[in-house]
Design an enzyme around this catalytic site. Structure first.
Site, PDB file in Angstrom:
ATOM      1  N   ALA A 100      51.249  69.811  -0.716  1.00  0.00           N
ATOM      2  CA  ALA A 100      50.526  70.181   0.499  1.00  0.00           C
ATOM      3  C   ALA A 100      51.459  70.035   1.688  1.00  0.00           C
ATOM      4  O   ALA A 100      52.549  69.456   1.574  1.00  0.00           O
ATOM      5  CB  ALA A 100      49.293  69.297   0.674  1.00  0.00           C
ATOM      6  N   LYS A 101      51.056  70.555   2.812  1.00  0.00           N
ATOM      7  CA  LYS A 101      51.848  70.406   4.039  1.00  0.00           C
ATOM      8  C   LYS A 101      50.964  70.755   5.222  1.00  0.00           C
ATOM      9  O   LYS A 101      50.019  71.535   5.103  1.00  0.00           O
ATOM     10  CB  LYS A 101      53.053  71.340   4.030  1.00  0.00           C
ATOM     11  N   GLY A 102      51.288  70.154   6.363  1.00  0.00           N
ATOM     12  CA  GLY A 102      50.552  70.451   7.578  1.00  0.00           C
ATOM     13  C   GLY A 102      51.478  70.516   8.770  1.00  0.00           C
ATOM     14  O   GLY A 102      52.634  70.072   8.700  1.00  0.00           O
TER      15      GLY A 102
END
Length: 441
Positions: free
Chosen positions: A130-132
């Site tokens: 995941a990444k934000g």
């Protein structure tokens, strides 16, 4: 850990590179998402997967794009765009950093989330990728403003995150204080303290010893392993580090402490070179006082491009994506490139370096030390029992060196580059989890 054997049939895949969401919106010469898709396509071709499998592996599981309004200290209201992408959660909860940078967009976040999926699988962690990020330059805002941005962003993406669903960590432009704000916002809304919702927290809030330097230490561990295969001791090599931030600065210090000669470092403003070796203590004091390596009196000035072209044994690009493209890669004279940043080498850059005989230790392996110790922090938080710094250091070194051994063994067995071997392991482990779990309904 051992590598899973490749399928008996090594026929080339009929799948073509896919862009499952939308055309790249970055405006960069080569966007990180284009590079990530190209790398996946290479692994899929080696593994012989069909187009359906390829598309499933390329497509993010979930995405969210949120508006993040901020009331500035002077009363003005401004609006930022925030993103969170869960690329794959088949092997476990999503895991990935939170980035604050002015150029952040959805395609960059998609690429970083995809790389996290493979990275977690390569070092055999029970996580997906995941990444934000938020498109903001944190240097232009006060601490109070950044706190308000972080808390609003966290509240907007709260349905997607949690200690068993998606765990954030620091990244470019964020730090342990940012993670403390995320944890507090999430915990207040849930009604009780939940330390495991983030990693990279301050020690006083359940953080792990060794987390702050874990990515840097992992870089040095895999460098030593790669050098060892060539019969070269770490204390005999020269090193240049591009990017003197959280990762590059600590990597330079650890290299020097282990006997390597760090001859050059740089940041976004410029660099400094001393062929006899830079004095790390004095350099760190200079950076603390001035905010840059530029002007350090212990060496001569040089540019970032000049650093990439230095005749050194080990080059560590630890800044941003895409710095080694077809043009800059052609100037590289290092024997080993160890990727401290995510995606520092483009597809064309990879081809150029391979033709020059440069060994590239890829980002999905080289900089995985951070997520390894993030996993240790998450385990400790769930157990409410914390390990000593030496225990963490020993576990990190074992995980990094054994993972390098898996990748290197497969590369030799199948005649692959280290990057292709690492991606094959990461993609295959992810696809195998898909196969075992099956499709619902």
């Amino acid at each position: 850990m051992t590598s899973t054997p490749l399928p008996d049939t090594q026929a080339a895949s009929t799948a073509t590179p896919v862009d499952p969401a939308a055309p790249a919106t970055t405006g960069r010469a080569t966007s990180p998402l284009v590079t990530a898709h190209s790398q996946l396509a290479s692994a899929v071709s080696v593994l012989g997967y069909d187009e359906g499998q390829h598309r499933m592996l390329a497509t993010p599981r979930r995405e969210i794009h949120v508006a993040v309004p901020l009331r500035r200290d002077d009363g003005e209201t401004v609006l930022f765009h925030g993103f969170r992408v869960q690329h794959n959660i088949t092997r476990g909860p999503g895991k990935g950093g939170l980035r604050y940078a002015p150029g952040v967009d959805i395609d960059e976040v998609r690429a970083l989330a995809m790389w996290m999926t493979w990275k977690c699988a390569i070092v055999d962690l029970p996580y997906g990728g995941a990444k934000g990020g938020i498109a903001i330059d944190p240097r232009g805002y006060s601490t109070a403003e950044l706190e308000r941005v972080t808390r609003r962003y966290t509240s907007e993406i709260m349905p997607m995150i949690g200690p068993d669903t998606d765990i954030m960590a620091p990244d470019m432009g964020t730090d342990e204080q940012t993670m403390a704000w995320v944890m507090d916002t999430y915990s207040v809304n849930r009604g009780y303290t939940i330390p495991a919702v983030v990693t990279g927290k301050p020690l006083a809030m359940g953080g792990s010893r060794g987390r702050g330097t874990a990515t840097s230490a992992g870089i040095v561990h895999v460098t030593a392993a790669a050098l060892g295969e060539a019969g070269v001791p770490l204390h005999d090599v020269t090193v240049a580090v591009q990017g003197f931030g959280k990762v590059g600065s600590h990597a330079a210090a650890i290299f020097a402490a282990r006997g390597a000669t760090v001859v050059a470092v740089s940041d976004q403003y410029g660099g400094v070179r001393n062929d006899a070796g830079l004095e790390m203590d004095r350099l760190f004091s200079h950076v603390a006082a001035t905010g840059s390596v530029v002007g350090f009196d212990g060496g001569d000035p040089l540019s970032n491009d000049e650093l990439l072209a230095l005749e050194v044994d080990v080059l560590v690009p630890a800044a941003v994506e895409g710095v080694l493209d077809g043009d800059t890669a052609s100037t590289v004279r290092a024997r080993w490139v160890v990727e401290g940043a995510n995606g520092p080498t483009t597809t064309e850059g990879d081809r150029v370096l391979a033709a020059k005989g440069v060994t590239v230790v890829p980002d999905v392996l080289a900089n995985a030390g951070g997520v390894v110790v993030s996993y240790f922090e998450w385990v400790q938080a769930n157990q409410t029992y914390w390990w000593s710094e030496q225990e963490i250091a020993d576990k990190l070194e074992h995980r990094m060196t054994s993972s390098f051994g898996d990748v290197s063994a497969l590369a030799k067995q199948e005649g692959l580059s280290l990057r292709d071997a690492a991606l094959v392991i990461g993609v295959q482990r992810t696809a195998e989890a898909h196969r075992i779990r099956g499709l619902y309904p």
